[in-house]
Design a protein around this motif. Structure first.
Motif, PDB file in Angstrom:
ATOM      1  N   ILE A 138      -2.638  -4.664 -13.978  1.00  0.00           N
ATOM      2  CA  ILE A 138      -2.651  -3.376 -14.674  1.00  0.00           C
ATOM      3  C   ILE A 138      -1.547  -2.477 -14.128  1.00  0.00           C
ATOM      4  O   ILE A 138      -0.838  -1.797 -14.878  1.00  0.00           O
ATOM      5  CB  ILE A 138      -4.024  -2.699 -14.535  1.00  0.00           C
ATOM      6  CG1 ILE A 138      -5.135  -3.629 -15.018  1.00  0.00           C
ATOM      7  CG2 ILE A 138      -4.061  -1.384 -15.310  1.00  0.00           C
ATOM      8  CD1 ILE A 138      -6.533  -3.122 -14.762  1.00  0.00           C
ATOM      9  N   GLU A 139      -1.383  -2.485 -12.804  1.00  0.00           N
ATOM     10  CA  GLU A 139      -0.318  -1.679 -12.187  1.00  0.00           C
ATOM     11  C   GLU A 139       1.048  -2.069 -12.741  1.00  0.00           C
ATOM     12  O   GLU A 139       1.897  -1.201 -13.006  1.00  0.00           O
ATOM     13  CB  GLU A 139      -0.313  -1.883 -10.666  1.00  0.00           C
ATOM     14  CG  GLU A 139      -1.400  -1.148  -9.923  1.00  0.00           C
ATOM     15  CD  GLU A 139      -1.176  -1.194  -8.421  1.00  0.00           C
ATOM     16  OE1 GLU A 139      -0.027  -1.397  -7.983  1.00  0.00           O
ATOM     17  OE2 GLU A 139      -2.160  -1.012  -7.684  1.00  0.00           O
ATOM     18  N   SER A 140       1.276  -3.362 -12.907  1.00  0.00           N
ATOM     19  CA  SER A 140       2.565  -3.831 -13.399  1.00  0.00           C
ATOM     20  C   SER A 140       2.884  -3.260 -14.774  1.00  0.00           C
ATOM     21  O   SER A 140       4.006  -2.804 -15.034  1.00  0.00           O
ATOM     22  CB  SER A 140       2.569  -5.361 -13.449  1.00  0.00           C
ATOM     23  OG  SER A 140       3.771  -5.850 -13.997  1.00  0.00           O
ATOM     24  N   VAL A 141       1.888  -3.256 -15.652  1.00  0.00           N
ATOM     25  CA  VAL A 141       2.091  -2.715 -16.996  1.00  0.00           C
ATOM     26  C   VAL A 141       2.343  -1.211 -16.930  1.00  0.00           C
ATOM     27  O   VAL A 141       3.215  -0.679 -17.638  1.00  0.00           O
ATOM     28  CB  VAL A 141       0.881  -3.035 -17.894  1.00  0.00           C
ATOM     29  CG1 VAL A 141       1.002  -2.321 -19.242  1.00  0.00           C
ATOM     30  CG2 VAL A 141       0.769  -4.537 -18.111  1.00  0.00           C
ATOM     31  N   SER A 152       5.084   9.315 -18.064  1.00  0.00           N
ATOM     32  CA  SER A 152       5.788  10.182 -17.122  1.00  0.00           C
ATOM     33  C   SER A 152       5.805   9.550 -15.733  1.00  0.00           C
ATOM     34  O   SER A 152       4.848   8.898 -15.330  1.00  0.00           O
ATOM     35  CB  SER A 152       5.073  11.537 -17.059  1.00  0.00           C
ATOM     36  OG  SER A 152       5.489  12.270 -15.924  1.00  0.00           O
ATOM     37  N   PRO A 153       6.867   9.764 -14.962  1.00  0.00           N
ATOM     38  CA  PRO A 153       6.910   9.271 -13.581  1.00  0.00           C
ATOM     39  C   PRO A 153       5.873   9.947 -12.685  1.00  0.00           C
ATOM     40  O   PRO A 153       5.647   9.503 -11.556  1.00  0.00           O
ATOM     41  CB  PRO A 153       8.340   9.591 -13.128  1.00  0.00           C
ATOM     42  CG  PRO A 153       8.808  10.671 -14.046  1.00  0.00           C
ATOM     43  CD  PRO A 153       8.137  10.413 -15.362  1.00  0.00           C
ATOM     44  N   GLU A 154       5.235  10.994 -13.198  1.00  0.00           N
ATOM     45  CA  GLU A 154       4.205  11.679 -12.419  1.00  0.00           C
ATOM     46  C   GLU A 154       2.872  10.936 -12.447  1.00  0.00           C
ATOM     47  O   GLU A 154       1.946  11.285 -11.703  1.00  0.00           O
ATOM     48  CB  GLU A 154       4.009  13.106 -12.952  1.00  0.00           C
ATOM     49  CG  GLU A 154       5.236  13.984 -12.766  1.00  0.00           C
ATOM     50  CD  GLU A 154       5.026  15.375 -13.332  1.00  0.00           C
ATOM     51  OE1 GLU A 154       3.919  15.659 -13.859  1.00  0.00           O
ATOM     52  OE2 GLU A 154       5.968  16.192 -13.250  1.00  0.00           O
ATOM     53  N   VAL A 155       2.748   9.931 -13.300  1.00  0.00           N
ATOM     54  CA  VAL A 155       1.506   9.156 -13.357  1.00  0.00           C
ATOM     55  C   VAL A 155       1.288   8.451 -12.024  1.00  0.00           C
ATOM     56  O   VAL A 155       2.183   7.786 -11.494  1.00  0.00           O
ATOM     57  CB  VAL A 155       1.560   8.115 -14.498  1.00  0.00           C
ATOM     58  CG1 VAL A 155       0.385   7.143 -14.398  1.00  0.00           C
ATOM     59  CG2 VAL A 155       1.549   8.817 -15.841  1.00  0.00           C
ATOM     60  N   ASP A 156       0.090   8.588 -11.455  1.00  0.00           N
ATOM     61  CA  ASP A 156      -0.270   7.916 -10.207  1.00  0.00           C
ATOM     62  C   ASP A 156      -0.665   6.481 -10.562  1.00  0.00           C
ATOM     63  O   ASP A 156      -1.802   6.218 -10.957  1.00  0.00           O
ATOM     64  CB  ASP A 156      -1.436   8.654  -9.539  1.00  0.00           C
ATOM     65  CG  ASP A 156      -1.760   8.117  -8.154  1.00  0.00           C
ATOM     66  OD1 ASP A 156      -1.669   6.889  -7.960  1.00  0.00           O
ATOM     67  OD2 ASP A 156      -2.122   8.918  -7.282  1.00  0.00           O
ATOM     68  N   ALA A 161      -4.461   2.525 -12.295  1.00  0.00           N
ATOM     69  CA  ALA A 161      -4.808   1.114 -12.480  1.00  0.00           C
ATOM     70  C   ALA A 161      -6.217   0.830 -11.989  1.00  0.00           C
ATOM     71  O   ALA A 161      -7.003   0.150 -12.660  1.00  0.00           O
ATOM     72  CB  ALA A 161      -3.804   0.228 -11.741  1.00  0.00           C
ATOM     73  N   SER A 162      -6.557   1.361 -10.820  1.00  0.00           N
ATOM     74  CA  SER A 162      -7.915   1.166 -10.287  1.00  0.00           C
ATOM     75  C   SER A 162      -8.955   1.822 -11.182  1.00  0.00           C
ATOM     76  O   SER A 162     -10.037   1.258 -11.409  1.00  0.00           O
ATOM     77  CB  SER A 162      -8.011   1.753  -8.873  1.00  0.00           C
ATOM     78  OG  SER A 162      -7.197   1.031  -7.974  1.00  0.00           O
ATOM     79  N   ALA A 163      -8.624   3.002 -11.701  1.00  0.00           N
ATOM     80  CA  ALA A 163      -9.557   3.710 -12.577  1.00  0.00           C
ATOM     81  C   ALA A 163      -9.795   2.933 -13.863  1.00  0.00           C
ATOM     82  O   ALA A 163     -10.927   2.829 -14.348  1.00  0.00           O
ATOM     83  CB  ALA A 163      -9.014   5.104 -12.891  1.00  0.00           C
ATOM     84  N   ALA A 164      -8.742   2.360 -14.433  1.00  0.00           N
ATOM     85  CA  ALA A 164      -8.877   1.580 -15.663  1.00  0.00           C
ATOM     86  C   ALA A 164      -9.727   0.339 -15.424  1.00  0.00           C
ATOM     87  O   ALA A 164     -10.597  -0.005 -16.232  1.00  0.00           O
ATOM     88  CB  ALA A 164      -7.500   1.186 -16.194  1.00  0.00           C
ATOM     89  N   PHE A 165      -9.482  -0.334 -14.308  1.00  0.00           N
ATOM     90  CA  PHE A 165     -10.260  -1.527 -13.960  1.00  0.00           C
ATOM     91  C   PHE A 165     -11.740  -1.169 -13.790  1.00  0.00           C
ATOM     92  O   PHE A 165     -12.629  -1.839 -14.324  1.00  0.00           O
ATOM     93  CB  PHE A 165      -9.705  -2.137 -12.673  1.00  0.00           C
ATOM     94  CG  PHE A 165     -10.360  -3.431 -12.273  1.00  0.00           C
ATOM     95  CD1 PHE A 165      -9.993  -4.624 -12.882  1.00  0.00           C
ATOM     96  CD2 PHE A 165     -11.327  -3.455 -11.283  1.00  0.00           C
ATOM     97  CE1 PHE A 165     -10.580  -5.824 -12.508  1.00  0.00           C
ATOM     98  CE2 PHE A 165     -11.923  -4.645 -10.907  1.00  0.00           C
ATOM     99  CZ  PHE A 165     -11.551  -5.836 -11.517  1.00  0.00           C
TER     100      PHE A 165
END
Length: 204
Positions: A138-141, A152-156, A161-165
């Protein structure tokens, strides 16, 4: 693959399926090797031929299961890219893939959720590693979305990714336990709106 390798793979799959069902029903400590063998339809010695102990069996079961989930997530992302979809579309496809996986393997998902927080277990380091592999997909995407100006580059990225999982896991377990009458399409639509709304805060 030769016939002996195929038989061993099928036997291990039967043992995994028997163990995950029994442990979900009655817990790890209460489940015996005899019960696993009986449920799988094999001799007790077959369990020890394939796994050194019940603990090793369970550790490999968890690793195998989460790795299968990781493959499903990656395939969903790759298929979306092959169709020309964007990275947010790929995230949405991964949500769908996660829901479908958990619908097929609800007992495995229950065990994963229960064991993730039990840090005193022998298999906890293994579980942490395989979880990180799934989250890394997920992080890769997300990183690609940032690089391609979809986000945005401001996305953590790590936290998102952890939240989506976690969102998919918890929502799917809640669906299976308390709202089983709902279809996967229905649940996916709700999570898709939530995902796109949340990620949309960072859309360029």
């Amino acid at each position: 693959m030769d016939s002996s390798s195929t038989r061993r793979r099928n036997t291990r799959r039967k043992l995994f399926e028997a163990a995950v069902t029994l442990i979900a029903e009655q817990g790890f400590s209460s489940t015996t090797v005899d019960e696993i063998a009986e449920r799988a339809g094999v001799a007790k010695g077959t369990v020890y031929y394939n796994f050194a102990s019940k603990t090793v069996l369970f550790e490999e079961l968890l690793r195998d299961g989460v790795e299968l989930l990781t493959v499903s997530l990656q395939r969903a992302a790759d298929d979306t890219a092959a169709r020309g979809g964007g990275r947010v579309d790929a995230l949405d496809a991964m949500v769908r893939a996660g829901l479908e996986f958990i619908a097929r393997h609800p007992a495995l998902a229950q065990l994963y959720a229960a064991e993730l927080w039990r840090t005193n277990r022998a298999w906890q380091p293994t579980l942490t590693r395989v979880r990180q592999k799934a989250v890394a997909v997920i992080e890769s995407v997300l990183r690609q979305a940032v690089a391609e100006d979809e986000l945005s580059p401001e996305v953590d990225v790590p936290l998102t990714a952890s939240a989506a999982f976690g969102m998919v896991l918890v929502a799917a377990l809640d669906w299976q336990a308390f709202q089983p009458e709902r279809s996967v399409d229905d649940v996916h639509a709700a999570l898709s709106r939530l995902l796109r709304s949340g990620v949309g805060q960072g859309v360029r």
